[in-house]
Design a protein around this motif. Structure first.
Motif, mmCIF file in Angstrom:
data_model
loop_
_atom_site.group_PDB
_atom_site.id
_atom_site.type_symbol
_atom_site.label_atom_id
_atom_site.label_comp_id
_atom_site.label_asym_id
_atom_site.label_seq_id
_atom_site.Cartn_x
_atom_site.Cartn_y
_atom_site.Cartn_z
ATOM 1 N N ARG A 151 0.829 -1.211 0.000
ATOM 2 C CA ARG A 151 0.000 0.000 0.000
ATOM 3 C C ARG A 151 0.864 1.261 0.000
ATOM 4 N N THR A 152 2.037 1.180 0.631
ATOM 5 C CA THR A 152 2.930 2.339 0.649
ATOM 6 C C THR A 152 3.506 2.554 -0.752
ATOM 7 N N ARG A 153 3.836 1.456 -1.404
ATOM 8 C CA ARG A 153 4.358 1.530 -2.781
ATOM 9 C C ARG A 153 3.319 2.169 -3.708
ATOM 10 N N GLU A 154 2.060 1.793 -3.516
ATOM 11 C CA GLU A 154 0.955 2.334 -4.312
ATOM 12 C C GLU A 154 0.897 3.862 -4.189
ATOM 13 N N VAL A 155 1.000 4.328 -2.942
ATOM 14 C CA VAL A 155 0.939 5.770 -2.680
ATOM 15 C C VAL A 155 2.110 6.476 -3.368
ATOM 16 N N ALA A 156 3.298 5.882 -3.270
ATOM 17 C CA ALA A 156 4.491 6.480 -3.897
ATOM 18 C C ALA A 156 4.327 6.523 -5.419
ATOM 19 N N ALA A 157 3.765 5.457 -5.981
ATOM 20 C CA ALA A 157 3.576 5.405 -7.443
ATOM 21 C C ALA A 157 2.560 6.460 -7.872
ATOM 22 N N GLU A 158 1.476 6.602 -7.106
ATOM 23 C CA GLU A 158 0.465 7.625 -7.440
ATOM 24 C C GLU A 158 1.065 9.026 -7.408
ATOM 25 N N ALA A 159 2.075 9.197 -6.556
ATOM 26 C CA ALA A 159 2.719 10.516 -6.456
ATOM 27 C C ALA A 159 3.784 10.689 -7.543
ATOM 28 N N GLY A 160 3.985 9.663 -8.352
ATOM 29 C CA GLY A 160 4.893 9.792 -9.502
ATOM 30 C C GLY A 160 6.320 9.329 -9.253
ATOM 31 N N PHE A 161 6.567 8.639 -8.152
ATOM 32 C CA PHE A 161 7.923 8.125 -7.905
ATOM 33 C C PHE A 161 8.124 6.823 -8.683
ATOM 34 N N ALA A 162 9.137 6.826 -9.546
ATOM 35 C CA ALA A 162 9.375 5.654 -10.382
ATOM 36 C C ALA A 162 10.175 4.603 -9.613
ATOM 37 N N HIS A 163 10.966 5.084 -8.665
ATOM 38 C CA HIS A 163 11.832 4.156 -7.933
ATOM 39 C C HIS A 163 11.336 4.031 -6.499
ATOM 40 N N PHE A 164 11.106 2.808 -6.038
ATOM 41 C CA PHE A 164 10.639 2.559 -4.668
ATOM 42 C C PHE A 164 11.373 1.323 -4.178
ATOM 43 N N ARG A 165 12.065 1.454 -3.078
ATOM 44 C CA ARG A 165 12.882 0.326 -2.610
ATOM 45 C C ARG A 165 12.768 0.224 -1.088
ATOM 46 N N ARG A 166 12.613 -1.011 -0.594
ATOM 47 C CA ARG A 166 12.712 -1.249 0.857
ATOM 48 C C ARG A 166 14.205 -1.264 1.161
ATOM 49 N N ALA A 167 14.683 -0.185 1.763
ATOM 50 C CA ALA A 167 16.131 -0.048 1.936
ATOM 51 C C ALA A 167 16.636 -0.871 3.115
ATOM 52 N N THR A 168 15.893 -0.863 4.184
ATOM 53 C CA THR A 168 16.286 -1.651 5.360
ATOM 54 C C THR A 168 15.098 -1.752 6.300
ATOM 55 N N GLU A 169 15.259 -2.503 7.359
ATOM 56 C CA GLU A 169 14.167 -2.596 8.330
ATOM 57 C C GLU A 169 14.684 -3.004 9.699
ATOM 58 N N THR A 170 13.893 -2.721 10.711
ATOM 59 C CA THR A 170 14.138 -3.198 12.071
ATOM 60 C C THR A 170 12.831 -3.875 12.481
ATOM 61 N N PRO A 171 12.787 -4.524 13.624
ATOM 62 C CA PRO A 171 11.508 -5.154 13.988
ATOM 63 C C PRO A 171 10.354 -4.143 14.035
ATOM 64 N N PHE A 172 10.641 -2.882 14.348
ATOM 65 C CA PHE A 172 9.570 -1.884 14.479
ATOM 66 C C PHE A 172 9.289 -1.110 13.195
ATOM 67 N N ASN A 173 10.300 -0.935 12.350
ATOM 68 C CA ASN A 173 10.140 -0.034 11.201
ATOM 69 C C ASN A 173 10.618 -0.637 9.890
ATOM 70 N N ILE A 174 10.033 -0.136 8.797
ATOM 71 C CA ILE A 174 10.587 -0.391 7.455
ATOM 72 C C ILE A 174 11.007 0.970 6.909
ATOM 73 N N VAL A 175 12.173 0.997 6.276
ATOM 74 C CA VAL A 175 12.668 2.244 5.694
ATOM 75 C C VAL A 175 12.633 2.088 4.170
ATOM 76 N N TYR A 176 11.910 3.000 3.517
ATOM 77 C CA TYR A 176 11.788 2.955 2.053
ATOM 78 C C TYR A 176 12.571 4.107 1.435
ATOM 79 N N GLU A 177 13.127 3.840 0.266
ATOM 80 C CA GLU A 177 13.840 4.883 -0.489
ATOM 81 C C GLU A 177 13.032 5.171 -1.761
ATOM 82 N N LEU A 178 12.707 6.439 -1.976
ATOM 83 C CA LEU A 178 11.933 6.832 -3.157
ATOM 84 C C LEU A 178 12.749 7.833 -3.975
ATOM 85 N N ARG A 179 12.777 7.604 -5.287
ATOM 86 C CA ARG A 179 13.428 8.555 -6.202
ATOM 87 C C ARG A 179 12.538 8.762 -7.416
ATOM 88 N N SER A 180 12.700 9.895 -8.038
ATOM 89 C CA SER A 180 11.849 10.209 -9.210
ATOM 90 C C SER A 180 12.203 9.308 -10.390
#
Ligand code: SAM
Length: 448
Positions: free
Chosen positions: A419-448
């Motif tokens: 669902r987060t990827r969907e939101v990023a795509a709707e905003a026009g980000f072509a690049h979406f990557r799960r960069a890293t994660e911890t048990p509590f968080n996921i960190v995503y990297e978005l680029r145009s």
């Protein structure tokens, strides 16, 4: 599908029918397909009986009726009855059985949670009065010792200790004294540890305060959510405290290095925005780690920005950091090498609008970093204690906060990657990557 056969009959010779039943059980041993049989006598009319026989399926019931032994006993039954027995064939459409083990386990959970409701305010009081920190040396003490150390009433402290010990949060020694184990010292006294728990109790207690609960109830009925700013004043500092320890542990050492080229840019002197920064702990951590860069924290909640400014001043961060009251879709400045959202994109009414705004404010090669609560995409995969706490926070805070804003997308704190990827795509980000994660968080990297 389970199948039931009901046989209704009249007899004046109950004993004979009973004997026939015994005989049927004996001669069909190992052959009959019925797995449960009951016989009942009518209280109002003692010659009126019913047999209820359960089978795994209709086919099995028919196989059972066709057994020569069953046919023989059925003939004898007819003779023992007054008139013809009446047969009713039932496909079972609903079968409610109370499973005692499941019941016990459910009540165990309820009891644990009932206790937890009482622990929450006592945890808040314990933290505020320094009851835990007074035990931070791990040495055993009595309630009188703790009351003396903290200037509190012994009788109240004694009950508090009993509650915490019964909760497993304080250790009761065989001699009746209380102490904190090394793990309990970390979880209940070390405010900088990512495992520190009392701030979480403070946060959820504020979020579920009676006055907020009434607003939430209204929002359930009428819609319109409950805005971030409508919460109890204790929510804001405690959200900051709750998240701060995780950022201190991971942000500079793991999350930023997981994004391509970002650390190099910040080391040499870049510009970064922290959107929905709250009290600005994440902004200040980055500002301290990268003194050549400039950081701006934005949040639409004025009192949080006031507090962020006060904290930055107390920390002597000078011109390295600024804080501005601004919404996620209208903050200014830039262009930015990095625009970060810490645990807040899902709180926003229009996350697509916010990310679209970011796209227009990034440098060439600039990055959006989304730090979101860790969650699986499928609800069924989130049936665990951590997601439970997040769903709690999400229904109390995040979903209503988003609903109170224009668009009201209400992603929820357990939106997950898809669902987060969907939101990023709707905003026009072509690049979406799960960069890293911890048990509590996921960190995503978005680029145009
Ligand atoms: C869960 S808090 C996280 C705060 C901070 N990032 C942290 O991690 O401590 C969510 C924050 O998002 C902010 N927020 C929500 N909607 C916003 C919007 N549309 N524009 C700017 N800030 C917003 C709230 O005011 C709040 O400070």
């Amino acid at each position: 599908m389970t199948f039931m056969q009901v046989i209704e009959y009249e007899t004046t010779d109950e004993d004979r029918v009973d004997r026939l039943m015994d005989e049927w059980l004996r001669i069909t041993e190992g052959k009959r397909t019925a797995h449960h049989a009951m016989m009942g006598k009518d209280r109002e009319k003692p010659s009126h009986f019913m047999q209820i026989v359960e089978f795994p399926s209709y086919e099995e019931a028919m196989r059972n009726s066709d057994l020569p032994e069953t046919r023989h006993i059925a003939e004898e039954m007819r003779e023992a009855c007054v008139g013809e027995p009446r047969f009713v064939n039932l496909d079972v459409t609903r079968d409610e059985v109370v499973d005692e083990d499941a019941m016990e386990s459910l009540l165990g959970k309820v009891l644990t949670d009932l206790g937890a409701v009482t622990v929450a305010p006592m945890m808040v009081i314990g933290e505020r009065l320094g009851l835990f920190t007074a035990m931070a040396d791990g040495a055993p003490l009595t309630s009188a010792d703790l009351a003396t150390r903290t200037g509190t009433q012994e009788r109240n402290v004694r009950e508090w200790l009993a509650l915490m010990a019964a909760s497993g949060y304080i250790t009761l020694d065989p001699d009746g004294r209380f102490r904190l184990s090394p793990e309990q010292v970390i979880v209940f006294t070390q405010q900088d540890s990512p495992y520190y728990a009392p701030s979480g109790f403070q946060l959820f207690s504020a979020a579920g305060s009676m006055e907020t609960r009434d607003k939430l109830e209204q929002a359930f009925v009428k819609g319109g959510g409950v805005g971030w700013e409508e919460h109890h004043a204790e929510l804001f500092p405690n959200v900051g405290r709750f998240f701060r320890t995780g950022y201190a542990a991971f942000l500079v050492d793991q999350w930023l290095p997981a994004l391509d080229g970002v650390v190099d840019r910040l080391r040499t002197g870049g510009t970064a925005a922290d959107v929905g920064c709250g009290l600005g702990y994440s902004t200040m951590m980055m500002a301290k780690a990268f003194p050549k860069s400039h950081f701006v924290g934005f949040d639409y909640h004025g009192p949080s920005i006031d507090e962020a400014r006060r904290l930055a001043k107390a920390d002597h961060l000078g011109k390295r950091v600024d804080f501005e009251v601004a919404g996620s879709a209208d903050f200014g400045g830039g262009p930015y090498d990095l625009i970060a959202f810490f645990d807040c994109l899902h709180d926003m009414g229009d996350p697509v609008g916010a990310l679209s705004h970011c796209r227009a404010r990034l440098t060439d090669g600039g990055v959006v970093m989304l730090v979101e609560p860790n969650a699986a995409d499928d609800l069924a995969d989130n049936m665990n204690p951590l997601s439970r706490a997040f769903y709690g926070g999400s229904s109390l805070i995040c979903v209503p906060a988003s609903q109170a804003q224009p668009v009201g997308r209400a992603m929820g704190a357990q939106a997950g990657e898809a669902r987060t990827r969907e939101v990023a795509a709707e905003a026009g980000f072509a690049h979406f990557r799960r960069a890293t994660e911890t048990p509590f968080n996921i960190v995503y990297e978005l680029r145009s």
